[in-house]
Design a protein around this motif. Structure first.
Motif, PDB file in Angstrom:
ATOM      1  N   PRO A  75     -18.420  58.767  53.777  1.00  0.00           N
ATOM      2  CA  PRO A  75     -16.973  58.184  54.080  1.00  0.00           C
ATOM      3  C   PRO A  75     -16.322  58.631  55.335  1.00  0.00           C
ATOM      4  N   ARG A  76     -15.787  57.691  56.043  1.00  0.00           N
ATOM      5  CA  ARG A  76     -14.915  58.201  57.235  1.00  0.00           C
ATOM      6  C   ARG A  76     -13.360  57.937  57.166  1.00  0.00           C
ATOM      7  N   GLU A  77     -12.725  58.596  57.853  1.00  0.00           N
ATOM      8  CA  GLU A  77     -11.227  58.587  57.887  1.00  0.00           C
ATOM      9  C   GLU A  77     -10.952  58.751  59.492  1.00  0.00           C
ATOM     10  N   PHE A  78     -10.192  57.771  59.982  1.00  0.00           N
ATOM     11  CA  PHE A  78      -9.717  57.902  61.472  1.00  0.00           C
ATOM     12  C   PHE A  78      -8.294  58.194  61.374  1.00  0.00           C
ATOM     13  N   GLN A  79      -7.863  59.129  62.252  1.00  0.00           N
ATOM     14  CA  GLN A  79      -6.547  59.242  62.560  1.00  0.00           C
ATOM     15  C   GLN A  79      -6.422  59.354  63.820  1.00  0.00           C
ATOM     16  N   VAL A  80      -5.196  58.685  64.351  1.00  0.00           N
ATOM     17  CA  VAL A  80      -4.757  58.621  65.550  1.00  0.00           C
ATOM     18  C   VAL A  80      -3.498  59.435  65.551  1.00  0.00           C
ATOM     19  N   MET A  81      -3.489  60.381  66.689  1.00  0.00           N
ATOM     20  CA  MET A  81      -2.104  61.437  67.016  1.00  0.00           C
ATOM     21  C   MET A  81      -1.668  60.970  68.061  1.00  0.00           C
ATOM     22  N   LYS A  82      -0.290  60.909  68.134  1.00  0.00           N
ATOM     23  CA  LYS A  82       0.593  60.880  69.631  1.00  0.00           C
ATOM     24  C   LYS A  82       0.701  62.011  70.195  1.00  0.00           C
ATOM     25  N   ASP A  83       0.840  61.775  71.454  1.00  0.00           N
ATOM     26  CA  ASP A  83       1.062  62.990  72.385  1.00  0.00           C
ATOM     27  C   ASP A  83       2.095  63.940  71.734  1.00  0.00           C
ATOM     28  N   GLY A  84       1.785  65.291  71.687  1.00  0.00           N
ATOM     29  CA  GLY A  84       2.880  66.279  71.377  1.00  0.00           C
ATOM     30  C   GLY A  84       2.872  66.521  70.009  1.00  0.00           C
ATOM     31  N   GLU A  85       2.141  65.572  69.062  1.00  0.00           N
ATOM     32  CA  GLU A  85       2.093  65.660  67.703  1.00  0.00           C
ATOM     33  C   GLU A  85       1.519  66.970  67.377  1.00  0.00           C
ATOM     34  N   ILE A 114     -11.814  61.905  61.573  1.00  0.00           N
ATOM     35  CA  ILE A 114     -12.054  61.801  63.034  1.00  0.00           C
ATOM     36  C   ILE A 114     -10.588  61.654  63.628  1.00  0.00           C
ATOM     37  N   VAL A 115     -10.279  62.552  64.494  1.00  0.00           N
ATOM     38  CA  VAL A 115      -8.796  62.568  65.001  1.00  0.00           C
ATOM     39  C   VAL A 115      -8.754  62.474  66.330  1.00  0.00           C
ATOM     40  N   GLY A 116      -8.024  61.708  67.181  1.00  0.00           N
ATOM     41  CA  GLY A 116      -7.892  61.609  68.479  1.00  0.00           C
ATOM     42  C   GLY A 116      -6.751  60.961  69.048  1.00  0.00           C
TER      43      GLY A 116
END
Lengths: 115, 320
Positions: free
Chosen positions: B163-173, B134-136
Motif C-alpha cells: 500500500p502506498r500513500e502520497f503526500q505533497v508538502m508546501k514550501d515551509g511546511e 512518499i512525501v515531496g
C-alpha cells in the motif's frame, strides 16, 4: 576593504586591499564595474592587483567571475596579479586559476595585457 | 539519529571499470614495498591506515539514496536513486532480524530520474505486508507511474503490492510525525527541488541536494542559511567546482564545495557531508575534492569553530 584605481601605460589597475567577504563584496563589485568601463574606453584591459588582499570567500570570487564575463562582452582582458599564498590556494581549489591569467606582480600583468 | 548513505552519485549511476581496479591494486602494492606484511592483521592495518580511501576503497556509484534512522521501528529515506535497491534488501534483512517493521517513509528532493530510478527495483514495494509513505513537494506519484509505464518498464506501478500513500508538502511546511519533525524548503533547480530539515531530541540533519545557490540571489542564499542554521549534519550538493558552477555549468542546477563551506560557516553548521558527486569523477578526483574542501574551510574559517567535512560514499554511516 579598499580599492583604488591606477592607470599604468593605458591599462586600468584596480588595487585592492583588505578582506573581500559578505560585508565588503558589494563595495568591491561597485568598484569593479566602472573600472571595466574605463578599461573598455582605454581599449586595453583591467588588472586586479590583489597583493593587499588577505581574505576572500565565494562572494569575492563571484565578483571576479562577473568581471570576467563582462570583459568578454566588451572584448577586453581581465587578469589577476599578486595573489598572496592563501588567495592562490583559494584560486586553485575553486579552479579560478583555470579561468584567469595570473601574474606575480601588477607590472608583469600590465605588460601582459599590453602584449 | 544515524545517517547511512546508500547512493551518493549525482545525475547518473556509475561503475568502476577493470582498469581502475587494476590501478588501485598497483598503487597498493607500490605502497606496500618494504613493509612487514607477514600476517593478516598487519595487512588489514596497512590497508586501513596507510592507503588513501581512493586506493583502499571507493566512493561508489549508486545515485542518491540516504537513510536516516531515528531509532524507532520505521525506515526513513531521502530519495529513491539506484542506491534504494540495495537498501531494500538490507531493510528486509533487518525486519527479519527484529527491531524494524515494514513501514517506509520517503522524503523526495524531486522526481528527476536519478532520484527515482531505484523504486522499480525496491523489493519491499512488491510485498503487501509493507506500507509506503512518499512525501515531496512535487507530484511524485505521477513521476513513479510514468517511469514504470509501457514502454519504459515491464512492471507497472500498480503491480507493486505494498500500500502506498502520497503526500505533497508546501514550501515551509512542517510535518510532525511523532518520531521527528521535518521542515521542507523549495530550492533553485530545474523544475524546483526540495530540501528537508529533520529534527529529533535536539539534533538536526538537513538533506539538501540538487540545488544551485547563486551568490547573487541573496533571498535564496539567506533563507537557505536560516534553513540550515545550527544543524549537526548537512548533506549538501557539492557536484561542481566553484568556477564550473558559475561559468560553463551555470543554471545546470547544482552547487559547489566552496558555496557549501561558506553557507555552512554562516549557518553555524557542525558537520558537512559532501554529496551528489559528479559522475565523471573517479575516486582519486573525489578524494582530491574532499582534501581541497577541508583546506578551503581552514583558509576561510571565520572563528575557532571547525566545520567537520566528510565526503559521502556508498555505505558511509554517520552518527549524529
Amino acid at each position: 576593504m579598499e580599492c583604488r584605481k591606477e592607470n599604468k601605460d593605458g591599462v586600468i589597475v584596480l588595487v585592492v586591499d583588505g578582506a573581500i567577504d559578505h560585508e565588503t563584496a558589494a563595495a568591491f563589485e561597485q568598484a569593479v564595474m566602472p573600472s571595466l568601463d574605463e578599461a573598455e574606453a582605454a581599449g586595453t584591459g583591467l588588472v586586479f592587483d590583489m597583493s593587499g588582499v588577505d581574505y576572500m570567500s565565494s562572494v569575492g570570487l563571484r565578483v571576479l567571475m562577473l568581471a570576467a564575463k563582462a570583459a568578454k562582452q566588451k572584448s577586453i582582458s581581465v587578469v589577476v596579479a599578486g595573489l598572496q599564498a592563501t588567495l592562490a590556494e583559494i584560486f586553485q581549489i575553486s579552479r579560478f586559476d583555470k579561468i584567469f591569467t595570473i601574474y606575480d606582480t601588477a607590472d608583469a600583468a600590465v605588460a601582459g595585457v599590453r602584449g | 539519529m544515524q545517517v547511512k548513505f546508500w547512493g551518493t552519485r549525482g545525475s547518473l549511476p556509475v561503475a568502476m571499470k577493470a582498469d581502475k581496479v587494476r590501478g588501485k591494486i598497483v598503487q597498493a602494492l607500490q605502497a606496500a614495498r618494504g613493509k612487514n606484511l607477514d600476517d593478516d592483521q598487519a595487512i588489514a592495518d596497512f590497508v586501513d591506515n596507510e592507503l588513501d580511501f581512493s586506493v583502499a576503497g571507493t566512493y561508489g556509484g549508486a545515485s542518491s539514496c540516504v537513510e536516516i534512522d531515528f531509532g524507532n521501528d520505521e525506515f526513513v529515506l531521502c530519495d529513491m536513486g539506484s542506491g534504494l535497491r540495495e537498501f531494500g534488501f538490507d531493510s528486509l534483512r533487518r525486519i527479519n532480524e527484529g527491531g524494524k517493521k515494514g513501514a517506509y517513509s520517503f522524503f523526495m528532493s524531486h522526481p528527476h530520474w536519478d532520484h527515482i530510478m531505484g523504486f522499480p527495483f525496491f523489493a519491499p514495494a512488491f510485498m503487501p505486508t509493507n506500507n509506503l509513505k512518499i512525501v515531496g513537494g512535487h507530484d511524485i506519484e505521477f513521476a513513479l507511474r510514468r517511469q514504470q509505464d509501457n514502454p519504459s518498464f515491464p512492471v507497472p506501478l500498480d503491480w507493486m503490492g505494498a500500500p502506498r500513500e502520497f503526500q505533497v508538502m508546501k514550501d515551509g511546511e512542517v510535518l510532525d510525525t511523532g518520531a521527528f519533525t521535518v521542515k521542507i524548503r523549495k530550492q533553485p533547480h530545474h523544475g524546483d527541488s526540495y530540501g528537508y530539515r529533520f529534527e529529533k531530541g535536539g539534533k538536526t540533519v538537513v538533506y539538501t541536494t540538487d540545488a544551485e545557490h547563486k551568490l547573487d540571489d541573496l533571498d535564496d542564499f539567506d533563507a537557505h542559511i536560516e534553513f540550515m542554521r545550527g544543524a549537526d549534519l548537512v548533506i549538501f550538493d557539492t557536484m561542481y567546482s566553484m568556477a564550473d558552477a558559475i561559468s560553463v555549468k551555470e543554471d545546470w542546477g547544482h552547487s559547489s564545495n566552496i558555496v557549501a563551506v561558506d553557507m555552512c560557516h554562516q549557518a553555524g553548521v557542525k558537520h558537512l557531508a559532501m554529496f551528489h558527486h559528479e559522475p565523471v569523477f573517479d575516486d582519486a578526483m573525489i578524494l582530491q575534492n574532499h582534501t581541497e574542501t577541508i583546506r578551503y574551510e581552514e583558509l576561510v574559517r571565520p572563528g575557532d569553530d571547525v566545520l567537520r567535512i566528510s565526503c559521502a560514499y556508498d555505505g558511509l554511516v554517520i552518527d549524529v
